[in-house]
Design a protein around this motif. Sequence first.
Motif, PDB file in Angstrom:
ATOM      1  N   PRO A 109       0.812  -1.231   0.000  1.00 24.62           N
ATOM      2  CA  PRO A 109       0.000   0.000   0.000  1.00 24.62           C
ATOM      3  C   PRO A 109       0.840   1.273   0.000  1.00 24.62           C
ATOM      4  CG  PRO A 109       0.108  -0.918   2.212  1.00 24.62           C
ATOM      5  CD  PRO A 109       0.819  -1.886   1.317  1.00 24.62           C
ATOM      6  N   ASN A 110       0.218   2.352  -0.466  1.00 31.90           N
ATOM      7  CA  ASN A 110       0.753   3.720  -0.371  1.00 31.90           C
ATOM      8  C   ASN A 110       2.079   3.937  -1.102  1.00 31.90           C
ATOM      9  OD1 ASN A 110      -1.428   4.331   1.403  1.00 31.90           O
ATOM     10  ND2 ASN A 110      -0.239   3.540   3.129  1.00 31.90           N
ATOM     11  N   ILE A 111       2.312   3.176  -2.181  1.00 28.87           N
ATOM     12  CA  ILE A 111       3.515   3.412  -2.976  1.00 28.87           C
ATOM     13  C   ILE A 111       3.266   4.623  -3.870  1.00 28.87           C
ATOM     14  CG2 ILE A 111       5.086   2.480  -4.708  1.00 28.87           C
ATOM     15  CD1 ILE A 111       5.274   1.112  -1.993  1.00 28.87           C
ATOM     16  N   PRO A 112       4.090   5.673  -3.774  1.00 30.82           N
ATOM     17  CA  PRO A 112       3.845   6.883  -4.586  1.00 30.82           C
ATOM     18  C   PRO A 112       4.156   6.635  -6.056  1.00 30.82           C
ATOM     19  CG  PRO A 112       5.914   7.087  -3.402  1.00 30.82           C
ATOM     20  CD  PRO A 112       5.273   5.815  -2.908  1.00 30.82           C
ATOM     21  N   SER A 113       3.364   7.269  -6.922  1.00 30.22           N
ATOM     22  CA  SER A 113       3.664   7.212  -8.348  1.00 30.22           C
ATOM     23  C   SER A 113       4.836   8.156  -8.624  1.00 30.22           C
ATOM     24  CB  SER A 113       2.435   7.640  -9.156  1.00 30.22           C
ATOM     25  OG  SER A 113       2.038   8.956  -8.768  1.00 30.22           O
ATOM     26  N   GLU A 114       5.393   8.074  -9.818  1.00 31.77           N
ATOM     27  CA  GLU A 114       6.545   8.919 -10.132  1.00 31.77           C
ATOM     28  C   GLU A 114       6.163  10.387 -10.040  1.00 31.77           C
ATOM     29  OE1 GLU A 114       9.895   9.494 -13.654  1.00 31.77           O
ATOM     30  OE2 GLU A 114       8.466   7.824 -13.731  1.00 31.77           O
ATOM     31  N   GLU A 115       6.919  11.118  -9.272  1.00 20.92           N
ATOM     32  CA  GLU A 115       6.635  12.540  -9.079  1.00 20.92           C
ATOM     33  C   GLU A 115       7.705  13.380  -9.765  1.00 20.92           C
ATOM     34  OE1 GLU A 115       6.354  13.122  -4.900  1.00 20.92           O
ATOM     35  OE2 GLU A 115       4.622  11.805  -4.663  1.00 20.92           O
ATOM     36  N   ASN A 116       7.408  14.650  -9.876  1.00 21.66           N
ATOM     37  CA  ASN A 116       8.367  15.562 -10.502  1.00 21.66           C
ATOM     38  C   ASN A 116       9.523  15.822  -9.547  1.00 21.66           C
ATOM     39  OD1 ASN A 116       6.828  15.866 -12.852  1.00 21.66           O
ATOM     40  ND2 ASN A 116       5.572  17.473 -11.906  1.00 21.66           N
ATOM     41  N   ILE A 117      10.700  15.360  -9.924  1.00 19.81           N
ATOM     42  CA  ILE A 117      11.897  15.537  -9.114  1.00 19.81           C
ATOM     43  C   ILE A 117      12.724  16.672  -9.709  1.00 19.81           C
ATOM     44  CG2 ILE A 117      13.980  14.450  -8.188  1.00 19.81           C
ATOM     45  CD1 ILE A 117      11.407  13.225  -7.126  1.00 19.81           C
ATOM     46  N   VAL A 118      13.077  17.634  -8.869  1.00 20.13           N
ATOM     47  CA  VAL A 118      13.919  18.738  -9.321  1.00 20.13           C
ATOM     48  C   VAL A 118      15.312  18.204  -9.605  1.00 20.13           C
ATOM     49  CG1 VAL A 118      14.895  20.995  -8.705  1.00 20.13           C
ATOM     50  CG2 VAL A 118      12.574  20.375  -7.956  1.00 20.13           C
ATOM     51  N   GLN A 119      15.870  18.584 -10.737  1.00 26.94           N
ATOM     52  CA  GLN A 119      17.169  18.071 -11.156  1.00 26.94           C
ATOM     53  C   GLN A 119      18.255  18.337 -10.117  1.00 26.94           C
ATOM     54  OE1 GLN A 119      17.666  16.167 -13.914  1.00 26.94           O
ATOM     55  NE2 GLN A 119      19.742  15.840 -13.086  1.00 26.94           N
ATOM     56  N   LYS A 120      18.193  19.485  -9.447  1.00 26.66           N
ATOM     57  CA  LYS A 120      19.196  19.826  -8.437  1.00 26.66           C
ATOM     58  C   LYS A 120      19.141  18.829  -7.270  1.00 26.66           C
ATOM     59  CE  LYS A 120      20.945  23.669  -5.651  1.00 26.66           C
ATOM     60  NZ  LYS A 120      20.760  25.095  -5.244  1.00 26.66           N
ATOM     61  N   GLU A 121      17.923  18.447  -6.876  1.00 26.50           N
ATOM     62  CA  GLU A 121      17.765  17.469  -5.793  1.00 26.50           C
ATOM     63  C   GLU A 121      18.337  16.116  -6.197  1.00 26.50           C
ATOM     64  OE1 GLU A 121      13.609  19.172  -3.809  1.00 26.50           O
ATOM     65  OE2 GLU A 121      13.528  17.622  -5.364  1.00 26.50           O
ATOM     66  N   LEU A 122      18.087  15.733  -7.451  1.00 28.45           N
ATOM     67  CA  LEU A 122      18.598  14.457  -7.936  1.00 28.45           C
ATOM     68  C   LEU A 122      20.121  14.474  -8.006  1.00 28.45           C
ATOM     69  CD1 LEU A 122      18.101  11.652  -9.100  1.00 28.45           C
ATOM     70  CD2 LEU A 122      17.810  12.695 -11.360  1.00 28.45           C
ATOM     71  N   ASP A 123      20.682  15.559  -8.494  1.00 33.12           N
ATOM     72  CA  ASP A 123      22.138  15.678  -8.589  1.00 33.12           C
ATOM     73  C   ASP A 123      22.789  15.585  -7.210  1.00 33.12           C
ATOM     74  OD1 ASP A 123      21.955  15.960 -11.307  1.00 33.12           O
ATOM     75  OD2 ASP A 123      22.063  18.160 -11.289  1.00 33.12           O
ATOM     76  N   THR A 124      22.175  16.225  -6.196  1.00 33.20           N
ATOM     77  CA  THR A 124      22.703  16.196  -4.832  1.00 33.20           C
ATOM     78  C   THR A 124      22.646  14.781  -4.254  1.00 33.20           C
ATOM     79  OG1 THR A 124      21.954  18.481  -4.510  1.00 33.20           O
ATOM     80  CG2 THR A 124      22.514  17.212  -2.529  1.00 33.20           C
ATOM     81  N   ALA A 125      21.534  14.095  -4.516  1.00 37.88           N
ATOM     82  CA  ALA A 125      21.382  12.719  -4.031  1.00 37.88           C
ATOM     83  C   ALA A 125      22.413  11.798  -4.680  1.00 37.88           C
ATOM     84  CB  ALA A 125      19.969  12.216  -4.309  1.00 37.88           C
ATOM     85  N   LEU A 126      22.642  11.981  -5.971  1.00 37.42           N
ATOM     86  CA  LEU A 126      23.633  11.162  -6.677  1.00 37.42           C
ATOM     87  C   LEU A 126      25.041  11.444  -6.165  1.00 37.42           C
ATOM     88  CD1 LEU A 126      22.247  11.401 -10.333  1.00 37.42           C
ATOM     89  CD2 LEU A 126      22.244   9.382  -8.840  1.00 37.42           C
ATOM     90  N   MET A 127      25.315  12.703  -5.825  1.00 36.53           N
ATOM     91  CA  MET A 127      26.619  13.063  -5.281  1.00 36.53           C
ATOM     92  C   MET A 127      26.832  12.406  -3.923  1.00 36.53           C
ATOM     93  SD  MET A 127      28.148  16.903  -4.566  1.00 36.53           S
ATOM     94  CE  MET A 127      27.658  17.405  -6.232  1.00 36.53           C
ATOM     95  N   LEU A 128      25.787  12.382  -3.101  1.00 39.01           N
ATOM     96  CA  LEU A 128      25.870  11.753  -1.784  1.00 39.01           C
ATOM     97  C   LEU A 128      26.121  10.253  -1.915  1.00 39.01           C
ATOM     98  CD1 LEU A 128      25.580  11.879   1.288  1.00 39.01           C
ATOM     99  CD2 LEU A 128      23.105  11.614   0.992  1.00 39.01           C
ATOM    100  N   ILE A 129      25.426   9.622  -2.860  1.00 35.72           N
ATOM    101  CA  ILE A 129      25.633   8.191  -3.096  1.00 35.72           C
ATOM    102  C   ILE A 129      27.073   7.927  -3.514  1.00 35.72           C
ATOM    103  CG2 ILE A 129      25.041   6.264  -4.627  1.00 35.72           C
ATOM    104  CD1 ILE A 129      22.156   7.307  -4.617  1.00 35.72           C
ATOM    105  N   GLU A 130      27.609   8.777  -4.373  1.00 34.80           N
ATOM    106  CA  GLU A 130      28.977   8.614  -4.837  1.00 34.80           C
ATOM    107  C   GLU A 130      29.974   8.736  -3.698  1.00 34.80           C
ATOM    108  OE1 GLU A 130      32.035   7.748  -7.292  1.00 34.80           O
ATOM    109  OE2 GLU A 130      29.886   7.661  -7.805  1.00 34.80           O
ATOM    110  N   GLN A 131      29.733   9.689  -2.792  1.00 36.05           N
ATOM    111  CA  GLN A 131      30.640   9.892  -1.663  1.00 36.05           C
ATOM    112  C   GLN A 131      30.610   8.718  -0.684  1.00 36.05           C
ATOM    113  OE1 GLN A 131      29.458  13.662   0.015  1.00 36.05           O
ATOM    114  NE2 GLN A 131      30.586  14.867  -1.515  1.00 36.05           N
ATOM    115  N   LEU A 132      29.473   8.058  -0.572  1.00 35.14           N
ATOM    116  CA  LEU A 132      29.324   6.942   0.364  1.00 35.14           C
ATOM    117  C   LEU A 132      29.592   5.581  -0.281  1.00 35.14           C
ATOM    118  CD1 LEU A 132      26.115   8.060   2.325  1.00 35.14           C
ATOM    119  CD2 LEU A 132      28.496   8.159   3.089  1.00 35.14           C
ATOM    120  N   THR A 133      29.955   5.592  -1.545  1.00 32.57           N
ATOM    121  CA  THR A 133      30.204   4.336  -2.249  1.00 32.57           C
ATOM    122  C   THR A 133      31.568   3.758  -1.868  1.00 32.57           C
ATOM    123  OG1 THR A 133      28.825   4.979  -4.130  1.00 32.57           O
ATOM    124  CG2 THR A 133      30.457   3.248  -4.513  1.00 32.57           C
ATOM    125  N   ASP A 134      31.592   2.462  -1.558  1.00 31.61           N
ATOM    126  CA  ASP A 134      32.831   1.776  -1.186  1.00 31.61           C
ATOM    127  C   ASP A 134      32.686   0.314  -1.559  1.00 31.61           C
ATOM    128  OD1 ASP A 134      35.313   1.290  -0.211  1.00 31.61           O
ATOM    129  OD2 ASP A 134      34.899   1.866   1.861  1.00 31.61           O
TER     130      ASP A 134
END
Length: 275
Positions: free
Chosen positions: A177-202
């Motif tokens: 239940p309550n799985i959200p459909s694809e929403e509009n993601i601001v590119q800046k937010e996505l870029d920041t999230a990807l940068m965080l993932i990259e920094q924590l990758t090991d």
Amino acid sequence: MHTVWKGSISFGLVNIPIKLHTATENRDIKLRQLHKECNSPINYSKVCPVCDKEIKNEEIVKAYEYSKNKFVVLDDEELENLRKENEDKAVEIVEFVKLEEIDPIYFEKSYFLSPDSGGGKAYSLLRKSLQESGKIGVAKITIRSKEQLAIVRVYKDTLLMETIHFPDEVRSSEEVPNIPSEENIVQKELDTALMLIEQLTDQFDPEKYQDDYRTALLELIEKKKSGELTVSASEKEAKIPSDMTDLMSALQASLDKTRKMPTTRKRKEPIKKKA
């Protein structure tokens, strides 16, 4: 290492006698439940709610509840016959696939496979074949009366068998239940999230991780033990039957009564005869 199953594994005409050993263990700390008043461990009884009495094992039968309070009773002989028909103590590899084709949601439990007497060469052959091909074997096995789907792969220098769920045992993600459909993601937010993932990758190293709660709980237990902050279960007092209690009361009353009675009696003088 304890053997949990003995049989054979085959692929094509190659047959390998093997032993199965549990590859993982549950390290959870098990806490007992005590009666707060006397610190005695709590026992759990099998009680029939209708008859209001404790039931012995020989009075229990197995049944399948097909609807609310409606059961099909299955006796031990029927279940044993079914088990014997399906448990032939053999693991047959039916096909080979790539490991990445199986989603981890299917994986259940892991077992080490070791060769039994005379199976060393065939064991080495299967291990080398899986390493060279980069494939894993898909097989069926019956363990403790339950038929299982399984995969056989190489783990370090050992053959490892992992039981996996059948497709109908994995629930549909569409039911969540309550799985959200694809929403509009601001590119800046996505870029920041990807940068965080990259920094924590090991590179994954399981030795870096530990169960912090279990470690803290063990430290707390040891601290209480060394400080002698422990309790002991009370000894069970012998219960005197009511009839025995009544008898003891009667005996005591009789004893008390005799104590109140005079211990000596006045001797009667002999009657003298007249001359």
